[in-house]
Design an enzyme around this catalytic site. Structure first.
Site, PDB file in Angstrom:
ATOM      1  N   LYS A  79      -8.762   0.484  26.060  1.00  0.00           N
ATOM      2  CA  LYS A  79      -8.020   0.919  24.871  1.00  0.00           C
ATOM      3  C   LYS A  79      -8.978   1.083  23.691  1.00  0.00           C
ATOM      4  O   LYS A  79      -9.884   0.263  23.492  1.00  0.00           O
ATOM      5  CB  LYS A  79      -6.949  -0.126  24.538  1.00  0.00           C
ATOM      6  CG  LYS A  79      -5.977   0.289  23.438  1.00  0.00           C
ATOM      7  CD  LYS A  79      -4.901  -0.777  23.248  1.00  0.00           C
ATOM      8  CE  LYS A  79      -3.863  -0.360  22.215  1.00  0.00           C
ATOM      9  NZ  LYS A  79      -2.783  -1.365  22.064  1.00  0.00           N
ATOM     10  N   SER A 154       1.939   0.406  22.296  1.00  0.00           N
ATOM     11  CA  SER A 154       0.872   1.263  21.809  1.00  0.00           C
ATOM     12  C   SER A 154      -0.229   1.537  22.834  1.00  0.00           C
ATOM     13  O   SER A 154      -1.033   2.429  22.624  1.00  0.00           O
ATOM     14  CB  SER A 154       0.231   0.616  20.579  1.00  0.00           C
ATOM     15  OG  SER A 154      -0.406  -0.596  20.938  1.00  0.00           O
ATOM     16  N   SER A 178       2.995  -4.079  23.505  1.00  0.00           N
ATOM     17  CA  SER A 178       2.184  -2.867  23.647  1.00  0.00           C
ATOM     18  C   SER A 178       1.483  -2.694  24.993  1.00  0.00           C
ATOM     19  O   SER A 178       0.953  -1.633  25.282  1.00  0.00           O
ATOM     20  CB  SER A 178       1.126  -2.817  22.539  1.00  0.00           C
ATOM     21  OG  SER A 178       1.732  -2.430  21.327  1.00  0.00           O
TER      22      SER A 178
END
Ligand SMILES: [Zn+2]
Lengths: 494, 497
Positions: A79, A154, A178
């Site tokens: 990420k 996310s 997330s």
């Protein structure tokens, strides 16, 4: 043997015994990204040369008879909220466009030390603020199961790149769901470890008391394998837990007989999509078949979870994001800053840089947090939220005195069409309903597929466990996956 | 409390001080960067103190230990549980956009420190300490106004330096008291080894809050608006600024009648060259720092045993040391103050000397007149003083024995300082030898015989005339002891009559 079709456990074994080279695995991942990612937008940066060099180093090590790391040759997506010294780290924000950190996040360093191959940086909601991955400054991620739909967020890029088999595993971060929510909407397995289990050093902070890095993959066993590498005490993160890291993948064999799993009836209220409800209820049956017992329990303060979360997270975020002021790094306005409308050229530079650099959701949360922390409002908002957080934590303590794990839905609906909720922040915030309390309580949770809707969208099942219960959490999810095939389904991609 | 220092003034001066002190740690408060003054700009930095994304603080235990040591010496209550808070504000020398500080649960509070003037210009003043907390320092902004470009340069070497904030209650009643109290505070912190308290290098910084209480008709007391004075770069400046500000406030009150509450707290900067304070423009909404608990750090807990351990390991305070020197060595309060004010190493030198010569007063005199003068002239510390206490003790011992007088002793000591040679070497080199009793008697007889006029004067009752004989004796033999010459000559003259 097609490397992208293997699980992480299988791939690492194949590289270790010479059935596959790390370069072949990396090349396969890069090829698949080249073929698919224009449509998915899971990656913000693909480090082709760096990944191949890392893979060659692994193969050279093996050729020289040197011992390989536990993740040798494993293609991993990370990420873009985790600092990487050889790749940009943008948090999907214009504010950090082109920013290159001078150091690796602890997790990234551990992955490299374990001989994993970091393929690139995955797309996300800007500064991890969002539940659909539509808040990325560099475009939304499309769900591999239906490109007109969102991945959730996310960590949408990290979920999508695994779902589309571009990489074998990925790293996400979970502040209010997330990892688990996009895992659920993308049909992959995602683990949010106990707060402090994985060092936050080098994770660009959103809400420091809630943020936690975790693995995503096709199975609980794969998540366990990656967690063995990334978990552990970091003396440079004061909130990191100084607890031994179990060999998660070695603790999966014990049957579930006698394990008590809680079911919260309130989870199955009005907002829950019937197809999701049915799949989740079926999930309980599977666990029961595995020997677990199901018990109805209550988390009386969970209904305040979203409200509490949307005070604590924005408050911390408003402070964490203050550093993006255009002075030392990141975006600085190109406007001349000589307007009389501001107190000083400096203030104008701050305001313009931040106005230009941050997207609307980030601004919304910074404003919410700034307001809630202001003199005269602190007691009514932030302090009250901390009090409710304590109650939620007590709820969990109480619950875990009766049951070993808590099962239930990850999100109320399957993947929703892109754009459906972008004009309704509140509807978007409610997507976090089933996941935020895990973070508020600091405990662990995992999400894995428990079925599909009639239109072919995956449905996620969530298990939560007490602090440091990752071994049991992974064992239960693994047992579930031994009895079901949902996690083996792959989207049909071009 | 009545004003005890300026009873003539028609008002009472109320002063509180806020002192920031950098701690003498090897590394910064939350990262492992070196804590050092004077390095090239931005060379002592890392992702943590630069506030880079993803960086996290880790508390420096040594900084906390020094802080607890300081607060204990200030008689503060040490909290068994303390936490960190974020103080949020935007400034270019604050790269995170917040300062890690302590808000509602400082690690210590409720202390006290007394200001005692050694010359007794005012009675001792006990000053309560509201709180002492630990925080990180910000960087330094250098505004390039001379160049006219308006450019500012930022040096982040200082960012993250451990900083102790000491806040006094408004218990001081004059500028002189404030200066005296600051001197005592600085001395204490230096004795504790927690800070070098160097105002020039910014390791000690003072802000002062001041206003006046003015008795009016009918027993009402008018209070002038509180002013915070900044930019004072020496204790002398603090005293001057406060003196100026007190007069300014009284004049302003006479002119406007403005009282506390009718105007917000004002910040004024001290202009040392002009000798005045000037109002600083600042924003009305300035101080909403949106404090909240720092989530990146865990609270700090101390057990009662750990707090006791700090207390037991406490060195003698300057105040206790002064008292002990006065009592043990029978020296004046003023002398004790001078010695203690020079630091612990000099006091150790003094005590060694006093023990060797078995006379505190004599040792103190030599310290003040000869040792301190040399230190000042050469600008050196006692550690670099070329003559050990043992060497000086030898000289003083010979003087006491009567081998030579004090002024001769001084010459010997000066030569020891210059040459670095031992007392014995210098004495023999300078041809100084004890004069035997027979030799002295012969010399005195000659003098008496050769000076009938002086003899007549002495016999006529003018004993002071004997001084002329001493002068001649020293010319003939510089080693003679003037006191002995005088006594012997008088004895011979008396024997003649
Ligand atoms: Zn540093």
């Amino acid at each position: 043997m097609q490397p992208t079709e293997l699980s992480a456990v299988e791939l690492v074994a194949a590289v270790a015994n010479g059935d596959l080279t790390a370069v072949a695995c990396t090349q396969a991942a890069l090829d698949r990204i080249a073929a698919l990612d224009a449509g998915t937008n899971a990656f913000l940066h693909v480090d082709r040369d760096g990944a191949l060099a890392a893979a060659e180093a692994v193969d050279a090590k093996r050729a020289a008879g040197q011992p390989l790391g536990p993740l040798a040759g494993l293609p991993v997506g990370v990420k873009d909220a985790l600092c990487t010294r050889d790749m940009p780290t943008t948090c999907a924000s214009r504010m950090l466009e082109g920013y290159r950190p001078p150091y690796d996040a602890d997790t990234v360093a551990r992955l490299r030390a374990a001989d994993a191959v970091i393929i690139g940086k995955t797309n996300m909601d800007e500064f991890a603020m969002g539940a659909s991955n539509e808040n990325s400054a560099f475009g939304p991620v499309r769900n591999p199961w239906d490109p007109t739909r969102a991945t959730g967020g996310s960590s949408g890029g990290s979920a999508a790149c695994v779902a589309a088999s571009m990489v074998t595993a990925s790293i996400g971060s979970d502040t209010g769901g997330s990892i688990r929510q996009p895992a659920g909407l993308c049909g992959v397995t995602g683990l949010k470890p106990t707060y402090g289990r994985v060092s936050r050093r080098g994770l660009v902070a959103f809400a420091s008391s809630l943020d936690q890095i975790g693995p995503m993959g096709h199975s609980a066993a794969d998540c366990g394998l990656v967690l063995e590498t990334i978990a552990g005490h970091d003396p440079l993160d004061s909130t990191s837990l100084n607890e031994a890291v179990p060999a998660y993948t070695q603790l999966l064999e014990e049957p579930l007989a006698g394990v008590r799993i809680g079911r919260v009836p309130a989870h199955f209220g009005d907002g829950l999509d019937p197809e999701v409800a049915a799949a989740v209820e079926e999930g309980f049956r599977v666990l029961e078949a595995a020997g677990a017992t199901i018990h109805d329990i209550d988390l009386p303060h969970a209904k305040y979870g979203v409200a509490t979360y949307y005070l604590i997270a924005p408050c911390e975020a408003s402070s964490n994001l203050a550093r993006y002021d255009g002075v030392h790094y990141g975006h600085r306005t190109k406007e001349p800053c000589r307007s009389d409308a501001f107190d000083s050229p400096l203030v104008e530079m701050y305001c313009r840089s931040r106005a230009e650099g941050f997207g609307p959701e980030v601004k919304r949360r910074v404003m919410l947090g700034t307001y809630a922390l202001s003199a005269g409002y602190y007691d009514a908002y932030y302090k009250r939220a901390l009090q409710v957080r304590r109650l939620i934590r007590q709820d969990y303590q109480e619950a875990f005195s009766k049951v070993d794990l808590i099962g239930g839905p990850v999100s109320a609906t399957p993947a929703f069409p892109l754009g459906e909720k972008t004009d309704d922040p509140l509807a978007m915030y409610l997507l976090d309903l089933y996941t935020v309390t895990t973070n508020l309580a600091g405990v662990c949770g995992i999400s894995f597929p428990c079925g599909f809707t009639g239109s072919g969208l995956p449905v996620g099942y969530q298990l939560q466990g007490p602090a440091l219960a990752e071994p049991l959490l992974l064992r239960a999810a693994d047992r579930f996956q031994r009895l079901t095939e949902w996690h083996r389904r792959r989207p049909t991609t071009a | 409390m009545p004003d005890t220092t300026d009873t003539a003034a028609p008002y009472q001066t109320i002063i509180g001080l806020e002192v920031h002190v950098q701690l003498l740690t090897k590394t910064k408060l939350f990262c492992s960067c070196e804590n050092r003054f004077g390095a090239a700009p931005n060379t002592l930095t890392c992702p943590v103190c630069l506030g880079l994304p993803g960086s996290l603080p880790v508390m420096n235990r040594e900084a906390f230990r020094l802080a607890v040591r300081a607060a204990t010496a200030l008689n503060c209550t040490i909290a068994e549980f303390t936490k960190w808070d974020r103080k949020n504000y935007f400034y270019p020398d604050l790269p995170k956009g917040y300062q890690i500080s302590q808000f509602d649960l400082p690690f210590s509070e409720h202390g006290q420190l007394e200001a005692i003037d050694p010359k007794g210009a005012f009675p001792p003043r006990m000053v309560r300490i509201l709180r002492v907390h630990l925080e990180e320092d910000a960087g330094k902004s250098m505004h390039d106004e001379a160049a006219g470009t308006g450019d500012s340069r930022i040096d982040l070497n200082r960012t993250g330096t451990p900083l102790l904030e000491i806040v006094s209650q408004p218990d001081l009643r004059s500028a002189a008291e404030a200066r005296c109290w600051l001197n005592e505070l600085r001395l204490l912190l230096v004795y504790l080894g927690v800070s070098d308290c160097n105002m020039q290098e910014g390791s000690l910084r003072v802000d002062a809050n001041v206003n006046l209480h003015i008795p009016c008709d009918g027993g009402r007391v008018a209070k002038t608006p509180i002013v915070e004075i900044k930019n004072m770069n020496s204790f002398r400046s603090v005293e001057r600024a406060l003196t100026y500000e007190v007069a300014r406030q009284y004049e302003e009150w006479q002119a406007t009648g403005k009282e506390l509450g009718s105007a917000p707290k004002q910040t004024r900067g001290w202009d040392d060259a002009a000798g005045i304070t000037r109002g600083q423009r600042h924003k009305e909404e300035s101080s909403d720092y949106r404090y909240f608990p720092e989530p990146d750090l865990v609270p700090v807990t101390l057990t009662a045993d750990q707090i006791d351990e700090v207390r037991r390991g406490m060195p003698e305070s300057p105040r206790a040391l002064r008292q002990r020197l006065e009592e043990t060595w029978q020296i004046s309060a003023y002398d004790a103050d001078v010695l203690v004010g020079q630091g612990r190493a000099l006091v150790n030198y003094f005590e060694t000397l006093a023990r060797l010569v078995e006379d505190g007063k004599v040792a103190s005199n030599w310290m003040q007149q000869d040792v301190l003068r040399t230190l000042n002239e050469r600008g050196i510390a006692i550690a670099d003083f070329p003559v050990a206490a043992e060497g000086l003790a030898t000289v003083i011992g010979r003087v006491k024995k009567g081998d030579f007088d004090t002024s001769r002793g001084r010459e010997i000591f000066a030569e020891m300082i210059n040459s670095g040679r031992s007392a014995d070497d210098v004495i023999s080199e300078m041809g100084i030898a004890a004069v035997g009793d027979d030799e002295l008697m012969t010399l005195c007889r000659e003098l008496v015989e050769g000076n009938p006029k002086i003899v007549a004067d002495v016999q006529g009752g003018k004993e002071q005339a004997a001084a002329g004989l001493i002068g001649q004796a020293k010319k003939k033999n510089p080693n003679v002891n003037p006191g002995k010459v005088r006594a012997l000559c008088l004895e011979i003259i008396r024997g003649m009559s």
